[in-house]
Design a protein around this motif. Structure first.
Motif, PDB file in Angstrom:
ATOM      1  N   VAL A 289       0.841  -1.204   0.000  1.00 39.73           N
ATOM      2  CA  VAL A 289       0.000   0.000   0.000  1.00 39.73           C
ATOM      3  C   VAL A 289       0.876   1.255   0.000  1.00 39.73           C
ATOM      4  N   GLY A 290       1.952   1.214   0.773  1.00 44.35           N
ATOM      5  CA  GLY A 290       2.878   2.340   0.775  1.00 44.35           C
ATOM      6  C   GLY A 290       3.496   2.571  -0.591  1.00 44.35           C
ATOM      7  N   LEU A 291       3.821   1.480  -1.296  1.00 48.92           N
ATOM      8  CA  LEU A 291       4.387   1.611  -2.634  1.00 48.92           C
ATOM      9  C   LEU A 291       3.378   2.241  -3.587  1.00 48.92           C
ATOM     10  N   VAL A 292       2.126   1.825  -3.505  1.00 46.77           N
ATOM     11  CA  VAL A 292       1.083   2.425  -4.347  1.00 46.77           C
ATOM     12  C   VAL A 292       0.969   3.919  -4.054  1.00 46.77           C
ATOM     13  N   ALA A 293       1.086   4.288  -2.781  1.00 45.04           N
ATOM     14  CA  ALA A 293       1.024   5.710  -2.418  1.00 45.04           C
ATOM     15  C   ALA A 293       2.192   6.476  -3.031  1.00 45.04           C
ATOM     16  N   VAL A 294       3.387   5.869  -3.039  1.00 39.11           N
ATOM     17  CA  VAL A 294       4.545   6.520  -3.662  1.00 39.11           C
ATOM     18  C   VAL A 294       4.307   6.716  -5.154  1.00 39.11           C
ATOM     19  N   LEU A 295       3.801   5.657  -5.816  1.00 42.11           N
ATOM     20  CA  LEU A 295       3.513   5.768  -7.245  1.00 42.11           C
ATOM     21  C   LEU A 295       2.436   6.828  -7.504  1.00 42.11           C
ATOM     22  N   GLY A 296       1.420   6.859  -6.639  1.00 39.04           N
ATOM     23  CA  GLY A 296       0.379   7.868  -6.774  1.00 39.04           C
ATOM     24  C   GLY A 296       0.939   9.272  -6.610  1.00 39.04           C
ATOM     25  N   TYR A 297       1.836   9.440  -5.657  1.00 42.08           N
ATOM     26  CA  TYR A 297       2.468  10.744  -5.439  1.00 42.08           C
ATOM     27  C   TYR A 297       3.245  11.177  -6.681  1.00 42.08           C
ATOM     28  N   ALA A 298       4.046  10.241  -7.243  1.00 40.04           N
ATOM     29  CA  ALA A 298       4.834  10.568  -8.424  1.00 40.04           C
ATOM     30  C   ALA A 298       3.924  10.886  -9.607  1.00 40.04           C
ATOM     31  N   ALA A 299       2.842  10.106  -9.758  1.00 40.23           N
ATOM     32  CA  ALA A 299       1.897  10.362 -10.853  1.00 40.23           C
ATOM     33  C   ALA A 299       1.203  11.706 -10.674  1.00 40.23           C
ATOM     34  N   SER A 300       0.895  12.058  -9.435  1.00 38.24           N
ATOM     35  CA  SER A 300       0.260  13.347  -9.159  1.00 38.24           C
ATOM     36  C   SER A 300       1.217  14.497  -9.456  1.00 38.24           C
ATOM     37  N   GLU A 301       2.476  14.331  -9.054  1.00 43.09           N
ATOM     38  CA  GLU A 301       3.479  15.365  -9.313  1.00 43.09           C
ATOM     39  C   GLU A 301       3.720  15.540 -10.815  1.00 43.09           C
ATOM     40  N   ALA A 302       3.582  14.417 -11.576  1.00 42.33           N
ATOM     41  CA  ALA A 302       3.787  14.478 -13.024  1.00 42.33           C
ATOM     42  C   ALA A 302       2.546  14.946 -13.773  1.00 42.33           C
ATOM     43  N   GLY A 303       1.442  15.163 -13.046  1.00 40.30           N
ATOM     44  CA  GLY A 303       0.231  15.657 -13.673  1.00 40.30           C
ATOM     45  C   GLY A 303      -0.691  14.601 -14.234  1.00 40.30           C
ATOM     46  N   PHE A 304      -0.430  13.319 -13.907  1.00 34.71           N
ATOM     47  CA  PHE A 304      -1.279  12.244 -14.422  1.00 34.71           C
ATOM     48  C   PHE A 304      -2.520  12.020 -13.563  1.00 34.71           C
ATOM     49  N   LEU A 305      -2.484  12.455 -12.309  1.00 33.08           N
ATOM     50  CA  LEU A 305      -3.617  12.293 -11.401  1.00 33.08           C
ATOM     51  C   LEU A 305      -4.053  13.662 -10.894  1.00 33.08           C
ATOM     52  N   PRO A 306      -5.369  13.873 -10.768  1.00 34.28           N
ATOM     53  CA  PRO A 306      -5.849  15.179 -10.308  1.00 34.28           C
ATOM     54  C   PRO A 306      -5.722  15.376  -8.801  1.00 34.28           C
ATOM     55  N   ALA A 307      -5.576  14.305  -8.045  1.00 33.54           N
ATOM     56  CA  ALA A 307      -5.540  14.409  -6.588  1.00 33.54           C
ATOM     57  C   ALA A 307      -4.280  15.139  -6.128  1.00 33.54           C
ATOM     58  N   ALA A 308      -4.400  15.841  -5.014  1.00 31.14           N
ATOM     59  CA  ALA A 308      -3.255  16.559  -4.451  1.00 31.14           C
ATOM     60  C   ALA A 308      -2.203  15.567  -3.970  1.00 31.14           C
ATOM     61  N   PHE A 312      -1.357  11.632  -0.909  1.00 39.74           N
ATOM     62  CA  PHE A 312      -0.585  10.400  -1.028  1.00 39.74           C
ATOM     63  C   PHE A 312       0.502  10.323   0.042  1.00 39.74           C
ATOM     64  N   LEU A 313       1.031  11.472   0.440  1.00 45.78           N
ATOM     65  CA  LEU A 313       2.006  11.482   1.532  1.00 45.78           C
ATOM     66  C   LEU A 313       1.356  11.004   2.833  1.00 45.78           C
ATOM     67  N   PHE A 314       0.169  11.513   3.129  1.00 44.83           N
ATOM     68  CA  PHE A 314      -0.519  11.081   4.350  1.00 44.83           C
ATOM     69  C   PHE A 314      -0.938   9.611   4.261  1.00 44.83           C
ATOM     70  N   ALA A 315      -1.364   9.170   3.078  1.00 48.08           N
ATOM     71  CA  ALA A 315      -1.714   7.756   2.912  1.00 48.08           C
ATOM     72  C   ALA A 315      -0.494   6.875   3.141  1.00 48.08           C
ATOM     73  N   PHE A 316       0.645   7.310   2.624  1.00 50.46           N
ATOM     74  CA  PHE A 316       1.895   6.570   2.818  1.00 50.46           C
ATOM     75  C   PHE A 316       2.249   6.484   4.298  1.00 50.46           C
ATOM     76  N   ALA A 317       2.237   7.626   4.974  1.00 51.97           N
ATOM     77  CA  ALA A 317       2.580   7.644   6.399  1.00 51.97           C
ATOM     78  C   ALA A 317       1.603   6.806   7.210  1.00 51.97           C
ATOM     79  N   GLY A 318       0.304   6.876   6.877  1.00 49.63           N
ATOM     80  CA  GLY A 318      -0.685   6.074   7.597  1.00 49.63           C
ATOM     81  C   GLY A 318      -0.484   4.585   7.407  1.00 49.63           C
ATOM     82  N   SER A 319      -0.110   4.159   6.210  1.00 50.90           N
ATOM     83  CA  SER A 319       0.122   2.730   5.964  1.00 50.90           C
ATOM     84  C   SER A 319       1.363   2.238   6.696  1.00 50.90           C
ATOM     85  N   VAL A 320       2.429   3.047   6.679  1.00 54.52           N
ATOM     86  CA  VAL A 320       3.653   2.647   7.381  1.00 54.52           C
ATOM     87  C   VAL A 320       3.427   2.648   8.890  1.00 54.52           C
ATOM     88  N   ALA A 321       2.675   3.632   9.395  1.00 56.19           N
ATOM     89  CA  ALA A 321       2.359   3.659  10.831  1.00 56.19           C
ATOM     90  C   ALA A 321       1.578   2.420  11.228  1.00 56.19           C
TER      91      ALA A 321
END
Length: 441
Positions: A289-308, A312-321
């Motif tokens: 799940v953390g890996l998916v969040a990282v990929l989502g973050y990169a896709a968002s930064e590249a403009g492929f996803l509309p989500a902020a 994805f950073l909070f989702a990543f931290a929540g999964s690792v926690a």
């Protein structure tokens, strides 16, 4: 030269024919593939058959291994010419599988050490893939220096995934390995690395060193080590070192907690198998799940996803926690003899799925707080409120893990499935709480 080395060398030379795509175009490459495929069908015995045959090929007198290998290459070639998959990705994938095998076989002639074997594969595969991609970019008129960070990232990622798949699959499943690696690199090629070429080399060295340390300390198997290095590399390159520090804190502390009073856990029958070394399933169950969040973050930064990207950073931290909380709760709480089933609070035997102790629950809260504190220190956007959200997400995820263990584990779910759903719940809770606060604000 031994027979396995000779066979691997010939397969590597065949893989070099993939350069026909950027050199002569897909039509000539397809013709070459057809010639090789026809030869694999026609040749039924003799020295050429012996050179290419895998052990299972002798039963029917068919070069099934070579046929499957060529068909897998043709499938990737079709994707490269009829979709957004670049020729560089195609060439790099084919070369890394062929020359990685050759490198591994060369190492086998010198040592039987499994880590050296995996290292030989990864090194040869990375170099071959990087050279092949660079040649393809150059032949297409592109700038190799400008593309170097992406080339190195794809080459190293593909090599690690191929080595991992070869470790958990049969040795002769190269067609499956090739297709899997090609599809991953196709995805990663669309995401821009956050680091430069030198930084990627440094990141690979760091993740490889930490991965080997986990194997040497017997907290991870070879497959677990390769999985951890691959996840670490993807996290560093696509997210940054801050993301990596959060992730590695779980692997380090969680791995050491497995060793905590290991003899006591063995006496109670609750110790992890393989002397506590975690394999691919365990690593992915906690980190997918953390890996998916990282990929989502990169896709968002590249403009492929509309989500902020912050979500994805909070989702990543929540999964690792969640992963940290659950691991510490289980590994520390399991040494006490009075667990209670979370659904009924009735006393149960140590090791019972869904059994909890108050000591384990406290350890779990501390684990979530550790991850939150690291995230708070590294990411200004987390803030004090964000850190509290991460702690809450970790505790919720830990509780979900226990509830699933008491109700569904062993019937509908295995341990890794429970871990995955628990980390998913922690990621969702973290992201939803952030969205809720933003809506209220």
């Amino acid at each position: 030269m031994s027979e396995p080395v000779r066979r691997a060398g010939v397969f590597a030379l065949l893989c070099t024919l993939s350069l026909a795509v950027p050199l002569f175009g897909p039509e000539v490459a397809a013709a070459l593939g057809a010639v090789v495929l026809l030869g694999a069908v026609v040749v039924r015995d003799g020295p050429i058959f012996d050179l290419f045959a895998y052990p299972d090929d002798y039963e029917d007198g068919r070069l099934y291994g070579l046929i499957a290998f060529v068909l897998a290459g043709v499938a990737l070639g079709l994707l490269a010419t009829q979709s957004s998959m670049t020729s560089a990705v195609f060439v790099g994938t084919v070369l890394l599988v062929g020359y990685g095998n050759f490198g591994e076989q060369l190492v086998r002639t010198r040592t039987a050490d499994d880590v050296a074997r995996a290292a030989g594969f990864c090194l040869a595969a990375t170099v071959a893939a990087a050279v092949g991609q660079a040649a393809t970019v150059g032949l297409a008129g592109g700038s190799v220096p400008a593309a170097l960070p992406t080339i190195l990232f794809l080459a190293a990622s593909g090599a690690l995934l191929a080595a991992l798949l070869r470790d958990i699959l049969l040795l002769y499943d190269d067609p499956v390995v090739m297709l899997s690696v090609g599809l991953l690199l196709w995805l990663l090629a669309e995401l821009d690395p956050a680091l430069g070429a030198v930084d990627i080399v440094i990141a690979l060295a760091i993740t490889a060193a930490l991965g080997y340390a986990s194997y040497a300390l017997e907290t991870a198997s070879i497959a677990g080590m390769l999985t951890g290095v691959l996840l670490g590399l993807l996290t560093v390159v696509l997210g940054g070192y801050g993301w990596f520090v959060v992730l590695i804190s779980f692997f380090a502390i969680g791995g050491l907690s497995t060793k905590f009073r290991y003899g006591r856990k063995e006496d109670l029958g609750v110790a992890e198998e393989n002397n506590g070394a975690r394999g691919t399933g365990n690593v992915l169950g906690n980190a997918a799940v953390g890996l998916v969040a990282v990929l989502g973050y990169a896709a968002s930064e590249a403009g492929f996803l509309p989500a902020a990207s912050e979500l994805f950073l909070f989702a990543f931290a929540g999964s690792v926690a969640t992963a940290m909380s659950d691991t510490l709760s289980s590994e520390i709480g399991s040494i006490f003899e009075t667990p209670r089933l979370i659904t009924t609070l009735e006393p149960v035997e140590p090791g019972t799925d869904g059994g909890v102790t108050w000591q384990g629950e406290i350890a779990g809260v501390v684990g979530a707080a550790i991850v939150a504190a690291i995230a708070y220190a590294l990411f200004p956007e987390i803030g004090a409120v964000g850190a509290a959200i991460v702690v809450a997400a970790g505790v919720v995820g830990m509780t979900v893990d226990s509830l699933l263990g008491a109700t569904l584990e062993g019937t509908l779910l295995g341990n890794q499935g429970v871990n995955f759903l628990a980390t998913l719940s922690g990621a969702l809770v973290s992201a939803l709480l952030v969205l809720s606060l933003a809506a209220l604000g």
